[in-house]
Design a protein around this motif. Structure first.
Motif, short mmCIF file in Angstrom:
data_model
loop_
_atom_site.label_atom_id
_atom_site.label_comp_id
_atom_site.label_asym_id
_atom_site.label_seq_id
_atom_site.Cartn_x
_atom_site.Cartn_y
_atom_site.Cartn_z
N UNK A 188 0.84 -1.20 0.00
CA UNK A 188 0.00 0.00 0.00
C UNK A 188 0.88 1.25 0.00
N UNK A 189 0.60 2.15 -0.92
CA UNK A 189 1.33 3.42 -0.98
C UNK A 189 2.71 3.33 -1.59
N UNK A 237 -6.51 -2.28 8.57
CA UNK A 237 -5.42 -1.31 8.50
C UNK A 237 -5.16 -0.77 7.09
N UNK A 238 -5.59 -1.48 6.05
CA UNK A 238 -5.28 -1.04 4.68
C UNK A 238 -5.67 0.41 4.42
N UNK A 239 -6.92 0.84 4.69
CA UNK A 239 -7.25 2.25 4.41
C UNK A 239 -6.54 3.22 5.34
N UNK A 240 -6.20 2.79 6.55
CA UNK A 240 -5.48 3.66 7.48
C UNK A 240 -4.06 3.91 6.99
N UNK A 241 -3.56 2.99 6.14
CA UNK A 241 -2.20 3.13 5.62
C UNK A 241 -2.16 3.76 4.23
N UNK A 301 -9.78 2.25 -0.26
CA UNK A 301 -10.95 1.66 0.39
C UNK A 301 -10.59 0.26 0.88
N UNK A 302 -11.51 -0.34 1.65
CA UNK A 302 -11.38 -1.73 2.05
C UNK A 302 -12.74 -2.38 1.85
N UNK A 303 -12.87 -3.65 2.19
CA UNK A 303 -14.09 -4.39 1.89
C UNK A 303 -14.75 -4.91 3.16
N UNK A 304 -16.06 -4.73 3.24
CA UNK A 304 -16.86 -5.23 4.36
C UNK A 304 -18.17 -5.75 3.78
N UNK A 305 -18.95 -6.45 4.60
CA UNK A 305 -20.22 -7.03 4.15
C UNK A 305 -21.39 -6.29 4.76
N UNK A 306 -22.38 -5.94 3.92
CA UNK A 306 -23.60 -5.35 4.45
C UNK A 306 -24.44 -6.42 5.15
N UNK A 307 -24.31 -7.66 4.68
CA UNK A 307 -25.07 -8.77 5.26
C UNK A 307 -24.11 -9.91 5.55
N UNK A 359 -13.45 1.70 13.39
CA UNK A 359 -12.95 3.00 12.94
C UNK A 359 -13.44 4.13 13.83
N UNK A 360 -14.68 4.03 14.33
CA UNK A 360 -15.18 5.05 15.24
C UNK A 360 -14.36 5.07 16.52
N UNK A 361 -14.01 3.89 17.01
CA UNK A 361 -13.21 3.79 18.24
C UNK A 361 -11.81 4.35 18.05
#
Length: 291
Positions: free
Chosen positions: A151-152, A173-177, A181-187, A204-206
Protein backbone atom coordinates in the motif's frame (compact mmCIF):
# COMPACT_ATOMS: atom_id res chain seq x y z
CA UNK A 1 -23.17 -7.13 -3.17
CA UNK A 2 -23.99 -10.60 -4.59
CA UNK A 3 -27.81 -10.90 -4.59
CA UNK A 4 -30.47 -8.81 -6.36
CA UNK A 5 -32.03 -7.57 -3.12
CA UNK A 6 -28.58 -6.45 -1.95
CA UNK A 7 -28.61 -3.60 -4.45
CA UNK A 8 -31.76 -2.15 -2.91
CA UNK A 9 -30.33 -2.66 0.57
CA UNK A 10 -27.14 -0.88 -0.52
CA UNK A 11 -29.18 2.10 -1.71
CA UNK A 12 -30.68 2.45 1.78
CA UNK A 13 -27.41 1.84 3.63
CA UNK A 14 -25.07 4.57 4.93
CA UNK A 15 -22.14 2.94 3.11
CA UNK A 16 -20.48 5.52 0.88
CA UNK A 17 -18.78 3.03 -1.45
CA UNK A 18 -20.43 -0.16 -2.74
CA UNK A 19 -19.12 -3.07 -4.79
CA UNK A 20 -21.80 -4.74 -6.94
CA UNK A 21 -20.89 -8.33 -7.77
CA UNK A 22 -22.81 -9.21 -10.93
CA UNK A 23 -21.39 -12.70 -11.51
CA UNK A 24 -24.12 -14.49 -9.46
CA UNK A 25 -26.96 -12.74 -11.36
CA UNK A 26 -29.12 -14.69 -13.83
CA UNK A 27 -31.73 -13.46 -16.28
CA UNK A 28 -32.51 -9.97 -17.56
CA UNK A 29 -29.95 -7.35 -16.57
CA UNK A 30 -31.92 -4.22 -17.49
CA UNK A 31 -33.60 -3.79 -14.05
CA UNK A 32 -30.24 -4.41 -12.39
CA UNK A 33 -28.56 -1.75 -14.52
CA UNK A 34 -31.26 0.73 -13.47
CA UNK A 35 -30.48 0.01 -9.81
CA UNK A 36 -26.77 0.32 -10.52
CA UNK A 37 -27.40 3.73 -12.04
CA UNK A 38 -29.19 4.85 -8.87
CA UNK A 39 -26.26 3.61 -6.80
CA UNK A 40 -23.71 5.38 -9.00
CA UNK A 41 -25.60 8.65 -8.64
CA UNK A 42 -25.76 8.48 -4.83
CA UNK A 43 -22.58 6.60 -3.87
CA UNK A 44 -19.22 5.49 -5.21
CA UNK A 45 -19.97 2.32 -7.19
CA UNK A 46 -17.60 -0.51 -8.13
CA UNK A 47 -18.94 -3.13 -10.56
CA UNK A 48 -17.34 -6.50 -11.16
CA UNK A 49 -18.25 -9.80 -12.80
CA UNK A 50 -15.90 -12.10 -10.94
CA UNK A 51 -14.57 -15.22 -12.69
CA UNK A 52 -14.72 -18.67 -11.05
CA UNK A 53 -10.91 -18.82 -11.22
CA UNK A 54 -10.75 -15.99 -8.66
CA UNK A 55 -13.68 -16.78 -6.42
CA UNK A 56 -16.59 -15.71 -8.64
CA UNK A 57 -19.78 -17.45 -9.76
CA UNK A 58 -20.09 -16.58 -13.43
CA UNK A 59 -21.25 -19.58 -15.48
CA UNK A 60 -20.89 -18.39 -19.07
CA UNK A 61 -18.06 -17.83 -21.53
CA UNK A 62 -15.60 -14.95 -21.41
CA UNK A 63 -17.47 -13.31 -24.30
CA UNK A 64 -20.69 -13.48 -22.25
CA UNK A 65 -18.89 -12.09 -19.22
CA UNK A 66 -17.60 -9.18 -21.30
CA UNK A 67 -21.18 -8.51 -22.42
CA UNK A 68 -22.28 -8.20 -18.77
CA UNK A 69 -19.42 -5.77 -18.12
CA UNK A 70 -20.43 -3.63 -21.10
CA UNK A 71 -24.07 -3.50 -19.96
CA UNK A 72 -22.99 -2.62 -16.41
CA UNK A 73 -20.86 0.25 -17.73
CA UNK A 74 -24.10 1.84 -19.02
CA UNK A 75 -24.85 2.62 -15.35
CA UNK A 76 -21.81 4.95 -15.25
CA UNK A 77 -20.06 3.38 -12.23
CA UNK A 78 -17.04 5.15 -10.78
CA UNK A 79 -14.96 1.93 -10.90
CA UNK A 80 -14.93 -1.34 -12.82
CA UNK A 81 -12.97 -4.31 -11.44
CA UNK A 82 -11.60 -7.05 -13.70
CA UNK A 83 -8.98 -9.68 -12.97
CA UNK A 84 -5.44 -8.96 -14.03
CA UNK A 85 -5.19 -12.44 -15.60
CA UNK A 86 -8.53 -12.25 -17.45
CA UNK A 87 -8.57 -12.68 -21.24
CA UNK A 88 -11.13 -9.87 -21.46
CA UNK A 89 -9.06 -7.44 -19.33
CA UNK A 90 -7.91 -5.27 -22.22
CA UNK A 91 -11.45 -5.12 -23.63
CA UNK A 92 -12.86 -3.96 -20.28
CA UNK A 93 -10.11 -1.35 -19.86
CA UNK A 94 -10.75 0.00 -23.38
CA UNK A 95 -14.52 0.17 -22.81
CA UNK A 96 -14.48 1.66 -19.30
CA UNK A 97 -15.02 5.25 -20.43
CA UNK A 98 -14.83 7.69 -17.50
CA UNK A 99 -14.81 4.85 -14.99
CA UNK A 100 -11.53 3.94 -13.31
CA UNK A 101 -10.18 0.43 -13.84
CA UNK A 102 -9.34 -1.78 -10.85
CA UNK A 103 -7.12 -4.65 -11.96
CA UNK A 104 -7.27 -7.34 -9.32
CA UNK A 105 -5.38 -10.48 -8.40
CA UNK A 106 -6.64 -13.01 -5.82
CA UNK A 107 -4.76 -15.91 -4.25
CA UNK A 108 -6.95 -18.26 -2.20
CA UNK A 109 -4.08 -20.62 -1.48
CA UNK A 110 -1.73 -18.36 0.45
CA UNK A 111 0.45 -15.28 0.21
CA UNK A 112 3.36 -15.42 -2.27
CA UNK A 113 6.79 -13.93 -1.71
CA UNK A 114 7.02 -10.15 -1.68
CA UNK A 115 8.79 -10.02 -5.04
CA UNK A 116 5.90 -11.88 -6.68
CA UNK A 117 3.40 -9.51 -5.07
CA UNK A 118 5.35 -6.48 -6.28
CA UNK A 119 5.45 -8.05 -9.73
CA UNK A 120 1.64 -8.29 -9.74
CA UNK A 121 1.42 -4.60 -8.85
CA UNK A 122 3.82 -3.63 -11.66
CA UNK A 123 1.95 -5.83 -14.15
CA UNK A 124 -1.37 -4.23 -13.20
CA UNK A 125 0.03 -0.71 -13.51
CA UNK A 126 1.48 -1.52 -16.93
CA UNK A 127 -1.84 -3.13 -17.93
CA UNK A 128 -3.82 0.08 -17.50
CA UNK A 129 -4.88 -0.05 -13.87
CA UNK A 130 -6.07 3.13 -12.20
CA UNK A 131 -6.21 1.15 -8.95
CA UNK A 132 -4.48 -2.15 -8.15
CA UNK A 133 -6.19 -4.72 -5.91
CA UNK A 134 -4.20 -7.59 -4.38
CA UNK A 135 -6.04 -10.07 -2.14
CA UNK A 136 -4.13 -13.08 -0.82
CA UNK A 137 -4.84 -15.58 1.96
CA UNK A 138 -3.09 -15.24 5.31
CA UNK A 139 -1.43 -18.42 6.58
CA UNK A 140 0.51 -16.51 9.26
CA UNK A 141 0.47 -13.11 10.94
CA UNK A 142 3.46 -12.09 8.82
CA UNK A 143 1.34 -12.34 5.68
CA UNK A 144 -0.60 -9.27 6.86
CA UNK A 145 2.54 -7.16 6.96
CA UNK A 146 3.68 -8.52 3.61
CA UNK A 147 0.55 -7.44 1.73
CA UNK A 148 0.18 -4.16 3.63
CA UNK A 149 3.70 -3.21 2.54
CA UNK A 150 2.31 -2.87 -1.00
CA UNK A 151 0.00 0.00 0.00
CA UNK A 152 1.33 3.42 -0.98
CA UNK A 153 4.44 2.01 -2.66
CA UNK A 154 3.34 1.90 -6.31
CA UNK A 155 2.71 4.53 -8.93
CA UNK A 156 -1.04 3.88 -8.65
CA UNK A 157 -3.27 3.50 -5.57
CA UNK A 158 -3.09 -0.04 -4.19
CA UNK A 159 -5.75 -1.90 -2.21
CA UNK A 160 -4.00 -4.87 -0.58
CA UNK A 161 -5.15 -7.20 2.19
CA UNK A 162 -5.11 -10.84 3.21
CA UNK A 163 -8.24 -12.98 3.40
CA UNK A 164 -9.07 -15.54 6.08
CA UNK A 165 -9.29 -15.28 9.88
CA UNK A 166 -5.61 -14.41 10.21
CA UNK A 167 -5.96 -11.61 7.67
CA UNK A 168 -8.66 -9.54 9.39
CA UNK A 169 -6.16 -6.98 10.66
CA UNK A 170 -4.98 -6.23 7.10
CA UNK A 171 -8.56 -5.43 6.04
CA UNK A 172 -8.80 -2.96 8.92
CA UNK A 173 -5.42 -1.31 8.50
CA UNK A 174 -5.28 -1.04 4.68
CA UNK A 175 -7.25 2.25 4.41
CA UNK A 176 -5.48 3.66 7.48
CA UNK A 177 -2.20 3.13 5.62
CA UNK A 178 -3.35 4.79 2.40
CA UNK A 179 -5.50 2.29 0.48
CA UNK A 180 -8.45 4.09 -1.15
CA UNK A 181 -10.95 1.66 0.39
CA UNK A 182 -11.38 -1.73 2.05
CA UNK A 183 -14.09 -4.39 1.89
CA UNK A 184 -16.86 -5.23 4.36
CA UNK A 185 -20.22 -7.03 4.15
CA UNK A 186 -23.60 -5.35 4.45
CA UNK A 187 -25.07 -8.77 5.26
CA UNK A 188 -23.39 -12.18 5.08
CA UNK A 189 -19.62 -12.10 4.40
CA UNK A 190 -18.76 -12.58 0.72
CA UNK A 191 -15.14 -13.63 1.35
CA UNK A 192 -13.16 -15.42 4.07
CA UNK A 193 -12.38 -13.16 7.04
CA UNK A 194 -14.64 -10.34 5.86
CA UNK A 195 -16.22 -8.31 8.68
CA UNK A 196 -19.62 -6.66 8.58
CA UNK A 197 -19.93 -2.98 7.70
CA UNK A 198 -21.16 -2.23 11.22
CA UNK A 199 -18.21 -4.03 12.79
CA UNK A 200 -15.75 -2.08 10.66
CA UNK A 201 -17.41 1.23 11.53
CA UNK A 202 -17.32 0.29 15.22
CA UNK A 203 -13.55 -0.19 14.92
CA UNK A 204 -12.95 3.00 12.94
CA UNK A 205 -15.18 5.05 15.24
CA UNK A 206 -13.21 3.79 18.24
CA UNK A 207 -9.96 4.80 16.52
CA UNK A 208 -11.21 8.39 16.27
CA UNK A 209 -11.14 8.79 12.49
CA UNK A 210 -14.45 10.67 12.61
CA UNK A 211 -13.16 13.42 14.91
CA UNK A 212 -12.18 17.01 13.99
CA UNK A 213 -14.68 17.25 11.13
CA UNK A 214 -15.54 20.71 9.80
CA UNK A 215 -18.22 20.31 7.10
CA UNK A 216 -21.88 19.39 7.62
CA UNK A 217 -21.84 16.54 5.03
CA UNK A 218 -18.79 14.99 6.72
CA UNK A 219 -20.42 15.29 10.13
CA UNK A 220 -23.60 13.64 8.87
CA UNK A 221 -21.55 10.86 7.25
CA UNK A 222 -19.79 10.37 10.59
CA UNK A 223 -23.15 10.13 12.36
CA UNK A 224 -24.29 7.47 9.87
CA UNK A 225 -21.09 5.53 10.49
CA UNK A 226 -21.49 5.71 14.27
CA UNK A 227 -25.14 4.67 13.97
CA UNK A 228 -24.07 1.60 11.98
CA UNK A 229 -21.53 0.80 14.70
CA UNK A 230 -24.17 1.16 17.43
CA UNK A 231 -26.60 -1.12 15.60
CA UNK A 232 -23.85 -3.72 15.17
CA UNK A 233 -22.97 -3.58 18.88
CA UNK A 234 -26.62 -3.74 19.95
CA UNK A 235 -27.13 -6.85 17.80
CA UNK A 236 -24.01 -8.36 19.36
CA UNK A 237 -25.31 -7.59 22.86
CA UNK A 238 -28.63 -9.27 22.06
CA UNK A 239 -26.82 -12.35 20.72
CA UNK A 240 -24.75 -12.63 23.90
CA UNK A 241 -27.85 -12.15 26.06
CA UNK A 242 -29.63 -14.87 24.08
CA UNK A 243 -26.74 -17.24 24.88
CA UNK A 244 -26.88 -16.21 28.55
CA UNK A 245 -30.62 -16.90 28.60
CA UNK A 246 -30.09 -20.35 27.10
CA UNK A 247 -27.40 -21.13 29.68
CA UNK A 248 -29.54 -19.87 32.58
CA UNK A 249 -32.45 -22.08 31.49
CA UNK A 250 -30.19 -25.12 31.24
CA UNK A 251 -28.94 -24.44 34.78
CA UNK A 252 -32.40 -23.76 36.17
CA UNK A 253 -31.54 -20.13 37.00
CA UNK A 254 -33.88 -17.16 36.90
CA UNK A 255 -33.66 -14.76 33.96
CA UNK A 256 -33.93 -11.82 36.34
CA UNK A 257 -30.88 -10.69 38.29
CA UNK A 258 -31.71 -7.41 40.03
CA UNK A 259 -28.20 -6.82 41.37
CA UNK A 260 -26.61 -7.36 37.94
CA UNK A 261 -29.17 -5.04 36.32
CA UNK A 262 -28.53 -2.33 38.91
CA UNK A 263 -24.77 -2.63 38.30
CA UNK A 264 -25.21 -2.19 34.52
CA UNK A 265 -27.47 0.84 34.94
CA UNK A 266 -25.10 2.43 37.44
CA UNK A 267 -22.22 2.13 34.94
CA UNK A 268 -24.38 3.78 32.26
CA UNK A 269 -24.18 7.15 34.01
CA UNK A 270 -25.90 9.84 31.93
CA UNK A 271 -27.15 7.13 29.57
CA UNK A 272 -29.06 5.29 32.29
CA UNK A 273 -32.46 5.86 30.64
CA UNK A 274 -31.20 4.58 27.30
CA UNK A 275 -29.52 1.55 28.89
CA UNK A 276 -32.70 0.76 30.78
CA UNK A 277 -34.42 0.24 27.41
CA UNK A 278 -31.50 -1.89 26.18
CA UNK A 279 -31.60 -4.03 29.32
CA UNK A 280 -35.35 -4.58 28.95
CA UNK A 281 -34.84 -5.69 25.32
CA UNK A 282 -32.17 -8.14 26.39
CA UNK A 283 -34.31 -9.52 29.21
CA UNK A 284 -37.12 -10.12 26.72
CA UNK A 285 -34.72 -12.05 24.48
CA UNK A 286 -33.62 -14.21 27.42
CA UNK A 287 -37.21 -15.01 28.38
CA UNK A 288 -38.26 -16.32 24.94
CA UNK A 289 -35.04 -18.14 24.04
CA UNK A 290 -35.57 -21.90 23.58
CA UNK A 291 -33.64 -24.35 25.75
Amino acid sequence: MERPRDLEKALRSPARCVEARLDPYRGELAPVVDLLGELARSKTLIVTVRSPAEGGHFKGSEEERLSVYLKALDAAPQYVDVELAAKIREDVVRAKGPAKAILSRHDFGGTPDLEILRGWVREAEEGGADVVKIATTARSWDDNFKVLSLVGRGGKPVVAFAMGPLGVMSRIFAPLMGAPFTYAALDAPAAPGQLSYGAMEAIYSSLGIYSNLSSLPDMRAALDAVDSALIHLLKLRLEICRDIGRLKKSLGLSVYDDSREAEVLKRAGDFKQLFDLVVQMCKAVQIVVPT
